[in-house]
Design an enzyme around this catalytic site. Structure first.
Site, short mmCIF file in Angstrom:
data_model
loop_
_atom_site.label_atom_id
_atom_site.label_comp_id
_atom_site.label_asym_id
_atom_site.label_seq_id
_atom_site.Cartn_x
_atom_site.Cartn_y
_atom_site.Cartn_z
N GLU A 38 138.09 105.82 67.25
CA GLU A 38 138.59 106.68 66.18
C GLU A 38 140.11 106.73 66.05
OE1 GLU A 38 134.78 109.63 65.66
OE2 GLU A 38 136.53 110.45 66.70
N GLU A 66 129.13 105.89 64.39
CA GLU A 66 128.71 107.23 64.79
C GLU A 66 128.23 107.97 63.55
OE1 GLU A 66 131.53 109.50 67.09
OE2 GLU A 66 132.18 107.74 68.24
#
Length: 396
Positions: A187, A308
């Site tokens: 991320e 995700e």
């Protein structure tokens, strides 16, 4: 809710991730290196948690596991930390990672391995900035991407890791057949960098080129969430009405990053409740997130990996609503030719419900469709859908 998701995905040509059928299922289980290391440190011959996760993933028809290939947390030194000081390593912690690769290959499950973290967990960007002696390091510190000493350290670490020879099977990490892909960072965001994301893209080019040098046969992804500094290229009307800032996030551009010649597949995550999308339009928001990012990736000639996908167990939706949303989004991925998708977060039986806000299970002695497992049957259904003719026994 399910019908709304399915109807909004019109379908597109498949873009395969390493020649996997579109819609391949992946599980997130970030903790494997830690569990294997603790068992190796106590002198055990194997890691029961590692074996449990790999065996259950295989039984569900999952093609790969996404898990940590990094651990730089000083709080874990002497326990599971891999890098305990700049370019200094705990050999037992690396043996734990050796086990993960070796046993994944044995079970026929590939790995998507993250090389670092933007967030503080497991060290993160802050730890590298702190190691460089820079003042006032913070979570997601922008100097991780810009300071020459920090960047050189991270690249040197990547080279060390990819050139490690597994002590169990003798295979160099950069050649290991268990590895499907390396993600540069979990991320990465561009807070504190230029608004349009040029600086983050330069870092991606630099580090991804390093990975390619040492692992030429493996795929490389960014690990990003899919944000943009503006809604250009998306449906600006819908995203403006949603009230969520996800397509007005300065510093990172999914389109710019995916276009890197050193990046093999596009990466997005999706957490609607955390991003202010937990209301009536959640089904449509998820479908658009998948469809619009898939279209951009397809135009760039690359598959999309939804790395995700998470709905809180105690969030805006009850379990039946979450199941409908997940089933619809998984079907949307299949229709859009998405390379692979992964729900967050697959748990072992021993981990408590409260361990993670998004846990689901495949508990020993149950069928996947048992309500205690939440979504295991959805994973199995989606895995079977990308392999026509596969038998599915959900126990429902």
């Amino acid at each position: 809710m399910l019908e709304a998701v399915a109807a909004s995905c019109s379908g597109g040509p498949a873009q395969h991730l390493d020649r996997l059928p579109s819609g391949a299922m992946v599980l997130n289980a970030y903790f494997l290196q830690e569990e294997a290391t603790r068992d190796a440190r106590r002198g055990a011959a194997e890691s029961p948690v590692l074996e449990e996760v790999l065996a259950k993933a295989s039984a569900l028809g999952v093609r790969a596991l996404r898990t940590n290939g990094h651990n730089d947390a000083l709080s874990k030194v002497g326990d599971t930390a891999i890098q305990v000081a700049p370019l200094e390593y705990d050999e037992v912690a690396l043996v734990g990672l050796d086990w993960v690769l070796t046993r994944a290959r044995f079970h026929g499950v590939r790995l998507v391995l993250t090389l670092g973290n933007y967030w503080d967990a497991y060290g993160g960007a802050r730890q590298y900035v702190e190691w460089a002696g820079l003042p006032r390091p913070v979570e997601g510190d922008a100097r991780f991407f810009t300071d020459p000493v920090v960047v050189a350290h991270f690249k040197a670490h990547v080279a060390r890791l990819l050139n490690r020879v597994n002590t169990v099977d003798g295979i160099r990490y950069g050649d290991h057949p268990a590895v499907l892909a390396w993600e540069l960072l979990n991320e990465p965001r561009g807070r504190g960098l230029d608004k349009e994301g040029a600086r983050l893209r330069a870092w991606i080019d630099d580090v991804a080129r390093e990975v390619k040098t040492h692992a030429p046969g493996h795929l490389v992804g960014t690990g990003e969430e899919g944000f943009e500094p503006s809604p250009d290229g998306y449906d600006p009307g819908f995203w403006s009405r949603s009230g969520s800032p996800v397509l007005r996030t300065p510093g990172a551009s999914f389109t710019r990053n995916t276009a890197s010649p050193y990046i093999d597949f596009a990466s997005v995550h999706f957490y609607p409740e955390s991003w202010g999308l937990g209301g009536i339009d959640t089904a449509e928001a998820g479908a658009r997130w998948i469809r619009e990012h898939a279209a951009i990736a397809r135009n760039l000639g690359k598959p999309l990996f939804v790395g995700e996908l998470g709905l809180r167990n105690e969030g805006a939706f009850d379990v039946s609503q979450r199941r409908a949303l997940y089933r619809g989004w998984l079907e949307c991925m299949r229709k859009e030719g998405v390379g692979a998708g992964a729900l967050w977060m697959f748990s072992t039986d021993a981990r408590p419900e409260a361990w993670d806000d998004y846990t689901f299970y495949y508990r020993d002695g149950t069928q996947p469709g048992d309500p205690v497992n939440r979504y295991a049957d959805l994973v199995m259904e989606a895995a079977a859908a990308e392999r026509p003719g596969a038998a599915v026994s959900t126990g429902r």
